[in-house]
Write an enzyme that holds these catalytic residues in place. Structure first.
Site, PDB file in Angstrom:
ATOM      1  N   ASP A 147      -6.367 -44.588 -17.261  1.00 51.80           N
ATOM      2  CA  ASP A 147      -5.148 -43.763 -17.872  1.00 51.80           C
ATOM      3  C   ASP A 147      -3.773 -44.121 -17.426  1.00 51.80           C
ATOM      4  O   ASP A 147      -3.767 -44.996 -16.535  1.00 51.80           O
ATOM      5  CB  ASP A 147      -5.428 -42.399 -17.761  1.00 51.80           C
ATOM      6  N   SER A 207     -15.215 -42.429  -5.377  1.00 49.30           N
ATOM      7  CA  SER A 207     -16.398 -42.362  -4.683  1.00 49.30           C
ATOM      8  C   SER A 207     -16.612 -43.547  -3.902  1.00 49.30           C
ATOM      9  O   SER A 207     -17.546 -43.512  -3.232  1.00 49.30           O
ATOM     10  CB  SER A 207     -17.478 -42.045  -5.905  1.00 49.30           C
ATOM     11  N   TYR A 241     -14.453 -44.645 -26.513  1.00 45.28           N
ATOM     12  CA  TYR A 241     -13.059 -44.904 -25.883  1.00 45.28           C
ATOM     13  C   TYR A 241     -11.913 -44.400 -26.731  1.00 45.28           C
ATOM     14  O   TYR A 241     -10.778 -43.830 -26.267  1.00 45.28           O
ATOM     15  CB  TYR A 241     -12.862 -46.296 -25.832  1.00 45.28           C
ATOM     16  N   HIS A 246      -9.169 -51.895 -13.660  1.00 47.82           N
ATOM     17  CA  HIS A 246     -10.318 -51.634 -14.805  1.00 47.82           C
ATOM     18  C   HIS A 246      -9.766 -51.547 -16.049  1.00 47.82           C
ATOM     19  O   HIS A 246     -10.325 -50.866 -17.150  1.00 47.82           O
ATOM     20  CB  HIS A 246     -11.283 -50.359 -14.409  1.00 47.82           C
ATOM     21  N   GLN A 267      -8.268 -47.748  -9.970  1.00 42.90           N
ATOM     22  CA  GLN A 267      -9.232 -47.959 -10.924  1.00 42.90           C
ATOM     23  C   GLN A 267      -9.319 -47.051 -12.159  1.00 42.90           C
ATOM     24  O   GLN A 267     -10.244 -47.240 -13.092  1.00 42.90           O
ATOM     25  CB  GLN A 267     -10.455 -47.366 -10.088  1.00 42.90           C
ATOM     26  N   ASN A 268      -8.448 -46.287 -12.272  1.00 41.65           N
ATOM     27  CA  ASN A 268      -8.278 -45.485 -13.326  1.00 41.65           C
ATOM     28  C   ASN A 268      -7.587 -46.299 -14.664  1.00 41.65           C
ATOM     29  O   ASN A 268      -6.824 -47.129 -14.627  1.00 41.65           O
ATOM     30  CB  ASN A 268      -7.294 -44.188 -13.317  1.00 41.65           C
ATOM     31  N   ARG A 283     -11.667 -41.017 -25.228  1.00 37.26           N
ATOM     32  CA  ARG A 283     -10.863 -40.957 -23.866  1.00 37.26           C
ATOM     33  C   ARG A 283      -9.517 -41.140 -24.265  1.00 37.26           C
ATOM     34  O   ARG A 283      -8.739 -40.701 -23.640  1.00 37.26           O
ATOM     35  CB  ARG A 283     -11.489 -42.138 -23.208  1.00 37.26           C
ATOM     36  N   GLY A 315      -9.319 -40.040  -4.374  1.00 42.42           N
ATOM     37  CA  GLY A 315     -10.146 -39.426  -5.504  1.00 42.42           C
ATOM     38  C   GLY A 315     -11.264 -40.639  -6.101  1.00 42.42           C
ATOM     39  O   GLY A 315     -11.277 -40.828  -7.255  1.00 42.42           O
TER      40      GLY A 315
END
Ligand code: NAD
Length: 229
Positions: free
Chosen positions: A91, A173, A55, A106, A88-89, A58, A171
Site C-alpha cells: 500500500d 510477523s 489484486y 514487495h 513489506q507493504n 486489494r 507490525g
C-alpha cells in the site's frame, strides 16, 4: 549537526488499523485466500484471472484506506531524524502520511508491469483485466513480489540497516523471507524497538525494547520518546 538515522521495517500490521488485513492474524488467510493461491508464479500460471481479481480488490481497498496515527507518527519523526522506511507493504499509506524515503520490498499495488521481465512500470488506480497488454505486448500484472520471486530492493535496504542509529520494527510477523533477515544487519549496539500486539517469538539479542501494543498506540508513544532523545 547531522540528524541521526532512524530506520523502520514495517509490515502489514501497521496498516491493519487503516482497515487493510494482515495475513498471519488468526486464520493464516489473506482476505479468505491462502497466500500461495493468489501470490505466487504458480497461481498466476494456473489462473491469472483470479490473481488479477484478487489484486484489483486489494487496490480498491488501498485507495479507500487512509493513513493512521502510526504512519503519521513515523512521518513526523522526520523533523528529528533522517527516516528511512523499509516496508513489506504494497500500500501507499506511508507516502500519503508524508514519509519521504520509502522503499517497498514487495512492490506497490498502485503500479503495474509486464508479465515478461522488463523495467517498464506505470501507475494504475483502476483494474487490470485479462488481455490488457504492456508495451511489449505481454499481459499486464500488478507490480508486486510473489512468493518465490526475487526481492531486488533487498540490496538497497541492507546498507540502510547497517547504518541505522535507531531501529523500529512494526507490525511484521517476520515470517516472510528474505525480508525477515534484514533485522540481522542492524548493529548490535543500536537500540531496536519492536511494536506489535503479538511480538514474534524469535530470539533477540541486546538492546531490544518490546512495545507490545497496536501500532497506533506504540508508535505515538515512541514518537514522544524519540523526539526528546
Ligand atoms: P504478517 O501478516 O505476516 O504479520 C502481521 C503482523 O502484524 C503480526 O505480527 C501481527 O501481530 C501484527 N499486527 C496485527 N495488528 C497490528 C496492529 N494493529 N499494530 C501493529 N501490529 C499489528 O505481515 P508481514 O510480516 O508484513 O508479511 C505479510 C506479507 O503480506 C508482506 O510481505 C506484504 O507484502 C503482504 N501484505 C501486505 C499488506 C499491505 O500492503 N497493507 C497487507 C497484507 C499482506
Amino acid at each position: 549537526m547531522a540528524k541521526k538515522k532512524l530506520v523502520v521495517l514495517s509490515g502489514a500490521g501497521i496498516s491493519a488499523e487503516s482497515g487493510l488485513k494482515t495475513f498471519r492474524d488468526g486464520d493464516g488467510l489473506w482476505e479468505n485466500y491462502r497466500p500461495e493461491e493468489v501470490a505466487s508464479p504458480e497461481a498466476w500460471a494456473q489462473d491469472p484471472g483470479r490473481v488479477l481479481r484478487f489484486y484489483n480488490e486489494r487496490r480498491a481497498q488501498v485507495l479507500a484506506a487512509v493513513p493512521n496515527a502510526a504512519h503519521i507518527g513515523l512521518a513526523a519523526l522526520e523533523a528529528y531524524y533522517e527516516v528511512i522506511i523499509v516496508t513489506q507493504n504494497i500500500d501507499d499509506l506511508h507516502e500519503r502520511a508524508g514519509s519521504k524515503h520509502v522503499l517497498h520490498l514487495h512492490g506497490e499495488i498502485l503500479k503495474m508491469k509486464s508479465e515478461r521481465p522488463s523495467d517498464w512500470l506505470q501507475e494504475i488506480r483502476g483494474a487490470i483485466h485479462l488481455g490488457d497488454r504492456a508495451p511489449d505486448g505481454a499481459q499486464l500484472r500488478p507490480h508486486v513480489v510473489w512468493f518465490g520471486e526475487a526481492v531486488p530492493q533487498m540490496e538497497a535496504a541492507i546498507p540502510h540497516m547497517e547504518t541505522a542509529d535507531v531501529f523500529i520494527l512494526v507490525g511484521s510477523s517476520l515470517a516472510v523471507y528474505p525480508a525477515a533477515n534484514l533485522i540481522d544487519f542492524v548493529a548490535e549496539e543500536v537500540p531496536k524497538y519492536l511494536v506489535d500486539p503479538a511480538i514474534p517469538p524469535i530470539s533477540y539479542g541486546r538492546n531490544f525494547y518490546r512495545i507490545e501494543q497496536k501500532a497506533t498506540v506504540g508508535i505515538p508513544y515512541l514518537v514522544e520518546l524519540l523526539s526528546k532523545a
